[in-house]
Write an enzyme that holds these catalytic residues in place. Structure first.
Site, PDB file in Angstrom:
ATOM      1  N   ILE A  89      28.763  10.681  -5.237  1.00  0.00           N
ATOM      2  CA  ILE A  89      28.334  10.690  -6.636  1.00  0.00           C
ATOM      3  C   ILE A  89      26.944  11.327  -6.727  1.00  0.00           C
ATOM      4  O   ILE A  89      26.235  11.434  -5.734  1.00  0.00           O
ATOM      5  CB  ILE A  89      28.335   9.274  -7.255  1.00  0.00           C
TER       6      ILE A  89
ATOM      7  N   THR B 206      25.055  15.468  -4.580  1.00  0.00           N
ATOM      8  CA  THR B 206      25.701  14.168  -4.384  1.00  0.00           C
ATOM      9  C   THR B 206      25.146  13.419  -3.180  1.00  0.00           C
ATOM     10  O   THR B 206      24.540  14.002  -2.286  1.00  0.00           O
ATOM     11  CB  THR B 206      27.225  14.327  -4.229  1.00  0.00           C
ATOM     12  N   ASP B 207      25.398  12.108  -3.174  1.00  0.00           N
ATOM     13  CA  ASP B 207      24.981  11.274  -2.051  1.00  0.00           C
ATOM     14  C   ASP B 207      26.180  11.002  -1.139  1.00  0.00           C
ATOM     15  O   ASP B 207      27.256  11.581  -1.313  1.00  0.00           O
ATOM     16  CB  ASP B 207      24.342   9.971  -2.554  1.00  0.00           C
ATOM     17  N   LEU B 208      26.007  10.115  -0.183  1.00  0.00           N
ATOM     18  CA  LEU B 208      27.051   9.802   0.786  1.00  0.00           C
ATOM     19  C   LEU B 208      28.317   9.264   0.121  1.00  0.00           C
ATOM     20  O   LEU B 208      29.421   9.472   0.607  1.00  0.00           O
ATOM     21  CB  LEU B 208      26.519   8.787   1.809  1.00  0.00           C
TER      22      LEU B 208
END
Length: 134
Positions: free
Chosen positions: A18, A13-15
């Site tokens: 997601i 996931t990203d920040l």
């Protein structure tokens, strides 16, 4: 149609929490490898014989986000086969909903990186695969 389950981990996931867009490419790569393995295609043997598959083209649509801990399924199906290339339709789903869809063109290349014919045994196994998901 081949189906490959995959769980979303924190590292995927990203920040925003997601799945980072590039990780979908990893997910579908794993599914393609498992699809070939289940068809009985020995990619290590192909490599020893001087042939490998390489992605030539991907057309991708990001439709809806996946999130941490989601259980996803990657569906892989044959769209087209020619003497030196395989075109696959791949989708990433969560609970039956398509989140990501891609058409992937894979080519067979030799040790010099030049196009090569797909070995007849491999082509026969791929030709016998189920049609792409619709």
């Amino acid at each position: 149609m081949h189906r490959f389950p995959i769980r979303v981990y924190y590292e995927d996931t990203d920040l925003a929490g997601i799945v980072y867009y590039a990780n979908y490419l990893k997910f579908i790569e794993r599914a393609r490898s498992e699809w070939l393995r289940e068809l009985g295609v020995d990619q290590l043997r192909m490599k020893a014989e001087g042939l490998v598959f390489a992605v030539r083209r991907i057309e991708a649509d990001y439709l809806s986000p996946a999130r941490f801990d989601d259980l996803l399924a990657v569906e892989t199906g044959l769209s087209a086969l020619s003497p030196a290339r395989i075109v696959l339709d791949q989708r990433v789903l969560r609970d039956g909903k398509v989140l990501f869809a891609a058409q992937v063109t894979v080519v067979c290349v030799n040790d010099a990186g030049r196009p090569a014919r797909i070995p007849a045994e491999v082509a026969a196994r791929v030709q016998g695969a189920d049609l792409a998901p619709k």
